[in-house]
Design an enzyme around this catalytic site. Structure first.
Site, PDB file in Angstrom:
ATOM      1  N   ARG A  52      12.645 -12.411  -9.761  1.00  0.00           N
ATOM      2  CA  ARG A  52      12.505 -11.850 -11.092  1.00  0.00           C
ATOM      3  C   ARG A  52      13.188 -10.497 -11.243  1.00  0.00           C
ATOM      4  NH1 ARG A  52       9.054 -15.417 -10.726  1.00  0.00           N
ATOM      5  NH2 ARG A  52       8.710 -14.583  -8.662  1.00  0.00           N
ATOM      6  N   THR A  53      12.922  -9.591 -10.317  1.00  0.00           N
ATOM      7  CA  THR A  53      13.443  -8.235 -10.499  1.00  0.00           C
ATOM      8  C   THR A  53      14.966  -8.245 -10.451  1.00  0.00           C
ATOM      9  OG1 THR A  53      11.460  -7.399  -9.429  1.00  0.00           O
ATOM     10  CG2 THR A  53      13.273  -5.868  -9.678  1.00  0.00           C
ATOM     11  N   LYS A  81      25.261  -4.240  10.142  1.00  0.00           N
ATOM     12  CA  LYS A  81      26.005  -3.635  11.260  1.00  0.00           C
ATOM     13  C   LYS A  81      25.388  -2.311  11.688  1.00  0.00           C
ATOM     14  CE  LYS A  81      30.272  -5.447   9.256  1.00  0.00           C
ATOM     15  NZ  LYS A  81      31.392  -5.017   8.406  1.00  0.00           N
ATOM     16  N   ARG A 102      16.385  -2.463  -3.958  1.00  0.00           N
ATOM     17  CA  ARG A 102      15.091  -2.836  -3.374  1.00  0.00           C
ATOM     18  C   ARG A 102      15.249  -2.734  -1.870  1.00  0.00           C
ATOM     19  NH1 ARG A 102      11.404  -7.947  -4.766  1.00  0.00           N
ATOM     20  NH2 ARG A 102      10.946  -6.520  -6.473  1.00  0.00           N
ATOM     21  N   HIS A 130       6.885   0.382  -7.492  1.00  0.00           N
ATOM     22  CA  HIS A 130       7.728  -0.573  -8.208  1.00  0.00           C
ATOM     23  C   HIS A 130       7.723  -0.147  -9.686  1.00  0.00           C
ATOM     24  CE1 HIS A 130       9.903  -4.030  -9.227  1.00  0.00           C
ATOM     25  NE2 HIS A 130       9.175  -4.987  -8.697  1.00  0.00           N
TER      26      HIS A 130
END
Lengths: 311, 144
Positions: A52-53, A81, A102, A130
């Site tokens: 969703r986000t 890496k 995120r 959030h």
């Protein structure tokens, strides 16, 4: 506001109310907004999975006429890496006008903001914050309850690691909430630093705890459900024992107020029975829909275009 | 009783609560320095009944914040040419960085060298509690 959106308190109440207003206006008059970010690039850096986000940010930028670059899996970036977050951000500054990120580590967006010249939006950091889900929640509350003030809110499920709850509770407190009722198993209680924060800064707000939602549901205006994750428990037995005690079903909804609303940041697993999806009080799917509009509003604010263009 | 000479130049960390001298020694990482060090333990004291004292001969860069986290009874005496030129009472620091690590294993400060958290004092009744600037979780100060 500060240049970045890292935590809910980066926005003042006035800024939040304006974002809600713009988010509503976008729904009424989308054409006015569809080219506002033409030529702008949003970097979407998802070091952790999201549906969703991520896609609501992508959809928001596309609906504003802008472009998206980025990754949805850290394994396809140089993080794999061993590149530091600071270096990734420094480089992405050359390629983009705004960064949405995120990250599984708590505080990662704050670190990123220390090395970024373009606005950083925190799209979730571990179990911490959030803030754009909170904006989504507030737009939804404003739509269905008309005001953000004076509500009794039950927060149900994983209150310990639930970043949506942490951001939401701190923000709703700023809007004169009447009462928070915390409904969670002992293992997943709201962290004490958040309760202390509320008691110190908002002593007038009543905070109560309940073991079962059905004990308190009659007095609740907003039922905010969250997912209880299996991996938070030491053994599967404890999880199985608890998961159904937080199930919201038709039987429990009979006791809820007629004008109560049921919200959930989604994804749900087994905390909301499918049988209540058609109950008009269950607004969680429209809540996801609102996420696109509030993120459109936020992007225009941070890029200072449209309603936020400087004179 | 064994006599220990006073120092000509250096630092005397005095009025350490008895039993905490070794903690101060360890936290200042004194086993890694070239200075001459004397740790006296269980010395009779008017105020504390018993106390520990730590003497560090020669140049030594001391961060008093470390001492404030361990024991607020401590008084630091700075010695030059056999004279005390400054006395410093340590106190619990409002903010610290570098000295402590965040208790939260999910905090970015554990995995990214660029992350230098600043810890803000939240509570000092009994245990000291500091809040991390990155993850906001509380870290309780414990010394072994």
């Amino acid at each position: 506001m500060s240049k970045h959106l890292i935590e809910p308190n980066d926005l003042s109440n006035e800024e939040i109310l304006k974002l809600i207003e713009v988010g509503k206006e976008i729904q009424v008059n989308p054409k006015k907004y569809n080219q506002l970010c033409s030529g702008k690039i949003l970097a979407s850096l998802f070091f952790e999975p999201s549906t969703r986000t991520k896609f609501s940010f992508d959809a928001a930028m596309i609906r504003l006429g802008g472009h998206i670059i980025g990754f949805a899996d850290a394994n396809t970036s140089s993080a794999k890496k061993g590149e530091s977050l600071a270096d990734t951000i420094r480089v992405m500054n050359f390629y983009s006008d705004i960064i949405v990120m995120r990250h599984p580590k708590e505080g990662a967006p704050k670190l990123a903001s220390e090395y970024s010249n373009v606005p950083i939006i925190n799209a979730g950091d571990g179990g911490h914050n959030h803030p754009t889900q909170t904006l989504t929640d507030l737009l939804t509350i404003s739509k269905y309850k008309k005001t953000l003030e004076n509500h009794t809110i039950a927060l149900v499920g994983d209150l310990k690691y639930g970043r949506t709850v942490h951001s939401l509770i701190k923000t709703l407190a700023k809007f004169n909430s009447k009462k928070f009722i915390l409904v969670s198993p002992d293992e997943l209680k709201l962290p004490s630093f958040i309760i202390d924060y509320l008691k110190v800064n908002y002593p007038e707000i009543e905070i109560a705890e309940a073991r079962y939602l059905e004990d308190v549901i009659e007095e609740v205006d907003i039922i905010y459900m969250t997912r209880i994750q299996k991996e938070r428990f030491f053994n599967e037995g404890d999880y199985i024992k608890l998961k159904n005690s937080f199930l919201l079903n038709k039987e429990k909804m009979k006791k809820a107020k007629k004008d109560a609303i049921v919200m959930h940041p989604l994804p749900r697993v087994n905390e909301i029975s499918y049988e209540i999806d058609d109950d008009p009080r269950c607004v969680y799917f429209d809540q996801s829909n609102q996420g696109v509009f509030i993120r459109m509003a936020l992007i225009t604010k941070m890029l200072e275009v449209g309603d936020y263009a400087s004179c | 009783m064994r006599l220990v000479n006073s120092i000509e130049n250096g630092i005397v960390i005095d009025h350490i609560t008895a039993g905490k001298g070794m903690i101060v020694f360890n936290e200042l990482k004194l086993k890694d320095v070239c200075n001459t060090i004397v740790l006296l333990m269980g010395i009779p004291s008017k105020h504390l009944n018993k106390k520990d004292i730590l003497k560090i001969e020669g140049d030594f860069k001391l961060d008093p914040k470390v001492l404030g986290l361990i024991d607020t009874n401590i008084i630091v005496n700075y010695i030059e040419d056999n004279k005390v030129i400054k006395k410093e009472h340590v106190s619990v620091p409002d903010k610290v960085s570098d000295i402590i690590k965040c208790d939260n294993p999910r905090c970015i400060s554990h995995t990214d060298d660029y992350a230098k958290p600043i810890f803000t004092l939240m509570k000092q009744n009994g245990e000291l509690e500091y809040q991390c600037s990155y993850c906001e979780e509380i870290t309780k100060i414990k010394f072994k």
